[in-house]
Enzyme design. Structure first.
Site, short mmCIF file in Angstrom:
data_model
loop_
_atom_site.label_atom_id
_atom_site.label_comp_id
_atom_site.label_asym_id
_atom_site.label_seq_id
_atom_site.Cartn_x
_atom_site.Cartn_y
_atom_site.Cartn_z
N HIS A 125 -7.37 -6.01 0.89
CA HIS A 125 -6.18 -5.17 1.12
C HIS A 125 -5.38 -5.64 2.34
CE1 HIS A 125 -4.10 -1.41 0.26
NE2 HIS A 125 -4.11 -1.08 1.54
N ASP A 145 -10.07 -5.61 -3.27
CA ASP A 145 -9.50 -4.59 -2.38
C ASP A 145 -10.41 -3.36 -2.43
OD1 ASP A 145 -7.94 -2.45 -1.40
OD2 ASP A 145 -6.08 -3.41 -2.07
N SER A 183 0.83 -1.20 0.00
CA SER A 183 0.00 0.00 0.00
C SER A 183 0.88 1.26 0.00
CB SER A 183 -0.96 -0.05 1.19
OG SER A 183 -1.98 0.89 1.03
N1 LIG Z 1 -8.75 0.48 7.41
C1 LIG Z 1 -7.57 1.10 7.89
C2 LIG Z 1 -6.82 1.71 6.74
C3 LIG Z 1 -5.41 1.53 6.96
C4 LIG Z 1 -4.93 0.21 6.41
O1 LIG Z 1 -5.66 -0.57 5.75
N2 LIG Z 1 -3.69 -0.02 6.66
C5 LIG Z 1 -3.04 -1.15 6.06
C6 LIG Z 1 -1.96 -0.60 5.18
S1 LIG Z 1 -2.63 0.63 4.06
C7 LIG Z 1 -2.42 -2.03 7.12
O2 LIG Z 1 -1.47 -2.73 6.84
N3 LIG Z 1 -2.93 -1.99 8.35
C8 LIG Z 1 -2.34 -2.67 9.47
C9 LIG Z 1 -2.59 -4.14 9.58
O3 LIG Z 1 -3.46 -4.68 8.88
O4 LIG Z 1 -1.87 -4.79 10.37
C10 LIG Z 1 -7.89 2.19 8.87
O5 LIG Z 1 -8.90 2.86 8.63
O6 LIG Z 1 -7.14 2.37 9.83
#
Ligand SMILES: N[C@@H](CCC(=O)N[C@@H](CS)C(=O)NCC(=O)O)C(=O)O
Length: 282
Positions: free
Chosen positions: A261, A228, A149
């Site tokens: 995602h 995604d 991402s």
């Molecule tokens: N849905 C998340 C968006 C952020 C997101 O999806 N982050 C991804 C990277 S863009 C991630 O890796 N999150 C941490 C995880 O899943 O451990 C939010 O609103 O906080």
């Protein structure tokens, strides 16, 4: 360049360790994680740099991707930096948003106050961190770079600006054309200012269009989940493939049916990415 060990755990006959250090790029304490495979006890090993996405630290990938068993088999170190500078004196956005400020450094060098004082993640990842890793750990100078991402944007944009520094690049669900999506516009406006001409130097699709020497191209692999929820509004992989076609860059983009995602998607394909990078190390 002193580093302080924060944690250490044996895993798959190798070691997962976290370190903190005072960074000259970001002017604050930075924490990173390193996985050293068992082979590193006898010889120097190549390194994969992994750049995480919004809201992450050095921990998400190490804990969720399921990469360490395969990296142990392949004899590959993995280094995960944090996703932004942090600390009391580090400016954040004013409303606690997840997509700007802390946890959202976008792997660029900010030029705008107050962010420019610490948000120098491009210099940190491209120069300071590899120098530090190559000084303190049993690694070769063979480097690959990957990410997810915002980190996929980081991996691709950094690789396209530094083809000679990396043997291969890959990405999961990268933000391919940040100058044209809400996450990218918000971040670039805040860190780089209103003049969008300066944004091009951190846009993977735009950087790719400028690569004209096929001799310099490095292998590039991108996986993108078709389910995604960020795909259309934020990620725009078609911008990347169009740019690749324009300059004849042999970038492989795979659309993966049904995947979202999350780290479930990353865990499903990380073995293929690690094998892809391992194949190009030698
Ligand atoms: N849905 C998340 C968006 C952020 C997101 O999806 N982050 C991804 C990277 S863009 C991630 O890796 N999150 C941490 C995880 O899943 O451990 C939010 O609103 O906080």
């Amino acid at each position: 360049m002193t580093i302080e060990q924060v944690s250490s755990a044996k895993v798959f006959n190798g070691w997962h360790k976290q370190f903190s250090h005072q960074s000259t790029s970001t002017q604050c304490q930075m924490r990173f994680a390193i996985f050293l495979p068992p082979q590193a006890q006898q010889q120097n090993v190549p390194v994969l740099y992994w750049l995480s996405g919004l809201t992450c630290t050095d921990e998400n990938f190490m804990q969720k991707a399921g990469a360490l068993k395969i990296a142990a088999m392949l004899g590959m170190a993995i280094v995960c930096p944090d996703t932004s500078p942090r600390g009391e004196n580090v400016a954040d956005d004013n409303d606690g948003a997840y997509d700007f400020g802390l946890g959202a450094g976008f792997y660029l060098n900010a030029t705008q106050a107050p962010y420019k004082a610490h948000y120098q993640m491009y210099d940190y990842v491209v120069n300071e961190l590899p120098a530090l890793i190559e000084t303190h750990f049993p690694v070769t100078k063979q480097r690959a770079i990957s990410g997810h991402s915002m980190g996929g944007h980081g991996a691709l944009s950094i690789a396209f600006k530094n083809l000679q520094k990396y043997t291969s690049v890959s990405a999961f669900s990268p933000i391919c054309n940040p100058i044209n999506c809400p996450w990218g516009k918000k971040a670039f406006n805040g860190y780089l200012g209103k003049n969008s001409q300066t944004w091009f130097e951190y846009d993977s699709s735009e950087l790719l269009k400028k690569l004209t020497d096929p001799q310099s191209f490095i292998p590039a692999l991108v996986d993108q989940g078709e389910s995604d929820t960020f795909l259309t509004e934020q990620l725009a992989p078609q911008a990347l493939t169009q740019a690749a076609e324009q300059v004849g860059y042999p970038l492989v983009l795979r659309m993966q049916q049904g995947y979202d995602h999350s780290y479930y998607f990353i865990a499903s394909f990380i073995e293929e990415h690690l094998r892809f990078h391992a194949q190009h190390f030698n």
